[in-house]
Design a protein around this motif. Structure first.
Motif, PDB file in Angstrom:
ATOM      1  N   TYR A  44       0.831  -1.208   0.000  1.00 28.05           N
ATOM      2  CA  TYR A  44       0.000   0.000   0.000  1.00 28.05           C
ATOM      3  C   TYR A  44       0.862   1.252   0.000  1.00 28.05           C
ATOM      4  N   GLU A  45       0.281   2.335  -0.501  1.00 25.71           N
ATOM      5  CA  GLU A  45       0.914   3.633  -0.320  1.00 25.71           C
ATOM      6  C   GLU A  45       0.784   4.015   1.151  1.00 25.71           C
ATOM      7  N   ASN A  46       1.852   4.586   1.697  1.00 22.21           N
ATOM      8  CA  ASN A  46       1.868   4.923   3.120  1.00 22.21           C
ATOM      9  C   ASN A  46       1.223   6.280   3.343  1.00 22.21           C
ATOM     10  N   ARG A  47      -0.104   6.272   3.233  1.00 23.52           N
ATOM     11  CA  ARG A  47      -0.864   7.520   3.346  1.00 23.52           C
ATOM     12  C   ARG A  47      -2.255   7.170   3.872  1.00 23.52           C
ATOM     13  N   CYS A  48      -2.568   7.657   5.056  1.00 27.45           N
ATOM     14  CA  CYS A  48      -3.883   7.375   5.641  1.00 27.45           C
ATOM     15  C   CYS A  48      -4.953   8.191   4.913  1.00 27.45           C
ATOM     16  N   PRO A  49      -6.088   7.559   4.545  1.00 27.24           N
ATOM     17  CA  PRO A  49      -7.143   8.319   3.862  1.00 27.24           C
ATOM     18  C   PRO A  49      -7.815   9.358   4.759  1.00 27.24           C
ATOM     19  N   HIS A  50      -7.596   9.284   6.076  1.00 26.88           N
ATOM     20  CA  HIS A  50      -8.221  10.258   6.970  1.00 26.88           C
ATOM     21  C   HIS A  50      -7.571  11.633   6.844  1.00 26.88           C
ATOM     22  N   ARG A  51      -6.277  11.713   7.079  1.00 23.39           N
ATOM     23  CA  ARG A  51      -5.601  13.018   7.061  1.00 23.39           C
ATOM     24  C   ARG A  51      -4.448  13.078   6.069  1.00 23.39           C
ATOM     25  N   GLY A  52      -4.213  11.990   5.344  1.00 18.55           N
ATOM     26  CA  GLY A  52      -3.154  12.001   4.342  1.00 18.55           C
ATOM     27  C   GLY A  52      -1.748  11.921   4.907  1.00 18.55           C
ATOM     28  N   VAL A  53      -1.639  11.407   6.121  1.00 16.10           N
ATOM     29  CA  VAL A  53      -0.324  11.318   6.776  1.00 16.10           C
ATOM     30  C   VAL A  53       0.179   9.868   6.709  1.00 16.10           C
ATOM     31  N   PRO A  54       1.498   9.663   6.928  1.00 12.72           N
ATOM     32  CA  PRO A  54       2.006   8.287   7.032  1.00 12.72           C
ATOM     33  C   PRO A  54       1.334   7.560   8.191  1.00 12.72           C
ATOM     34  N   LEU A  55       1.196   6.256   8.062  1.00 13.26           N
ATOM     35  CA  LEU A  55       0.441   5.503   9.069  1.00 13.26           C
ATOM     36  C   LEU A  55       1.237   5.210  10.333  1.00 13.26           C
ATOM     37  N   GLU A  56       2.564   5.088  10.202  1.00 11.81           N
ATOM     38  CA  GLU A  56       3.324   4.562  11.339  1.00 11.81           C
ATOM     39  C   GLU A  56       4.020   5.670  12.125  1.00 11.81           C
ATOM     40  N   TRP A  57       4.146   5.432  13.454  1.00  8.00           N
ATOM     41  CA  TRP A  57       4.969   6.287  14.319  1.00  8.00           C
ATOM     42  C   TRP A  57       6.299   5.623  14.605  1.00  8.00           C
ATOM     43  N   VAL A  58       6.287   4.296  14.578  1.00  7.66           N
ATOM     44  CA  VAL A  58       7.491   3.505  14.809  1.00  7.66           C
ATOM     45  C   VAL A  58       7.840   2.802  13.494  1.00  7.66           C
ATOM     46  N   ALA A  59       9.105   2.840  13.116  1.00  5.55           N
ATOM     47  CA  ALA A  59       9.516   2.259  11.838  1.00  5.55           C
ATOM     48  C   ALA A  59       9.006   0.829  11.687  1.00  5.55           C
ATOM     49  N   ASP A  60       8.415   0.570  10.545  1.00  9.65           N
ATOM     50  CA  ASP A  60       7.977  -0.778  10.135  1.00  9.65           C
ATOM     51  C   ASP A  60       6.800  -1.324  10.943  1.00  9.65           C
ATOM     52  N   GLN A  61       6.184  -0.521  11.787  1.00 13.65           N
ATOM     53  CA  GLN A  61       5.023  -1.003  12.551  1.00 13.65           C
ATOM     54  C   GLN A  61       3.741  -0.424  11.961  1.00 13.65           C
ATOM     55  N   PHE A  62       3.096  -1.256  11.137  1.00 14.68           N
ATOM     56  CA  PHE A  62       1.859  -0.843  10.474  1.00 14.68           C
ATOM     57  C   PHE A  62       0.672  -1.676  10.922  1.00 14.68           C
ATOM     58  N   LEU A  63       0.904  -2.624  11.833  1.00 12.90           N
ATOM     59  CA  LEU A  63      -0.169  -3.535  12.241  1.00 12.90           C
ATOM     60  C   LEU A  63      -0.583  -3.277  13.687  1.00 12.90           C
ATOM     61  N   ASP A  64      -1.811  -3.691  14.005  1.00 12.88           N
ATOM     62  CA  ASP A  64      -2.270  -3.576  15.393  1.00 12.88           C
ATOM     63  C   ASP A  64      -1.629  -4.691  16.235  1.00 12.88           C
ATOM     64  N   SER A  65      -2.009  -4.768  17.500  1.00  8.34           N
ATOM     65  CA  SER A  65      -1.341  -5.719  18.397  1.00  8.34           C
ATOM     66  C   SER A  65      -1.620  -7.169  18.017  1.00  8.34           C
ATOM     67  N   SER A  66      -2.692  -7.422  17.253  1.00  8.92           N
ATOM     68  CA  SER A  66      -2.991  -8.792  16.821  1.00  8.92           C
ATOM     69  C   SER A  66      -2.177  -9.188  15.592  1.00  8.92           C
ATOM     70  N   ASN A  67      -1.542  -8.211  14.964  1.00  5.41           N
ATOM     71  CA  ASN A  67      -0.813  -8.408  13.697  1.00  5.41           C
ATOM     72  C   ASN A  67      -1.723  -8.856  12.564  1.00  5.41           C
ATOM     73  N   ARG A  68      -3.017  -8.659  12.688  1.00  7.02           N
ATOM     74  CA  ARG A  68      -3.962  -9.086  11.652  1.00  7.02           C
ATOM     75  C   ARG A  68      -4.668  -7.911  10.988  1.00  7.02           C
ATOM     76  N   LEU A  69      -4.515  -6.711  11.518  1.00  6.49           N
ATOM     77  CA  LEU A  69      -5.142  -5.529  10.914  1.00  6.49           C
ATOM     78  C   LEU A  69      -4.095  -4.422  10.795  1.00  6.49           C
ATOM     79  N   ILE A  70      -4.193  -3.649   9.720  1.00  2.90           N
ATOM     80  CA  ILE A  70      -3.350  -2.466   9.560  1.00  2.90           C
ATOM     81  C   ILE A  70      -3.931  -1.366  10.452  1.00  2.90           C
ATOM     82  N   GLN A  71      -3.065  -0.640  11.150  1.00  7.56           N
ATOM     83  CA  GLN A  71      -3.539   0.409  12.041  1.00  7.56           C
ATOM     84  C   GLN A  71      -2.804   1.706  11.781  1.00  7.56           C
TER      85      GLN A  71
END
Ligand code: FES
Length: 111
Positions: A44-71
């Motif tokens: 995916y492009e690293n751009r949230c449809p809500h505000r157009g910002v990158p999704l992650e705050w920590v490098a390479d962490q794009f998943l929730d705690s279950s590792n089954r959903l992108i957050q």
């Protein structure tokens, strides 16, 4: 061949992605991330449809705690790895921009 020609190159090696994990990339001037769910990989492009910002705050962490959903780290929107559809959060019903990809010879390639 000139210096402007771009040689084909994979996005990454498959084993750079944890079995249920994610990784960010800057690939040919674009901010992207890949999500692996077992044998499937989605890019995916690293751009949230809500505000157009990158999704992650920590490098390479794009998943929730279950590792089954992108957050998205900014307001917590949750997205399905397979389609990029937002299923919870401020942009529910919108989607991440998916980049078609495939796996060949244990490498992830953009289509
Ligand atoms: S910027 Fe992603 S949920 Fe708000």
């Amino acid at each position: 061949m000139t210096n402007n020609d771009v040689l084909p190159a994979p996005l990454c090696q498959l084993d750079e992605l944890p079995l249920y994990g994610s990784k960010g990339f800057h690939h040919r001037g674009q901010a992207l991330f890949a999500v692996r769910q077992g044998e499937q990989v989605f890019v995916y492009e690293n751009r949230c449809p809500h505000r157009g910002v990158p999704l992650e705050w920590v490098a390479d962490q794009f998943l929730d705690s279950s590792n089954r959903l992108i957050q998205c780290a900014t307001h917590g929107a949750l997205f399905l790895p397979e389609s990029g559809e937002c299923v919870a959060g401020p942009c529910a019903g919108q989607s991440l921009q998916q980049r078609p990809c495939y796996i060949r010879d244990q490498q992830v390639w953009l289509d």
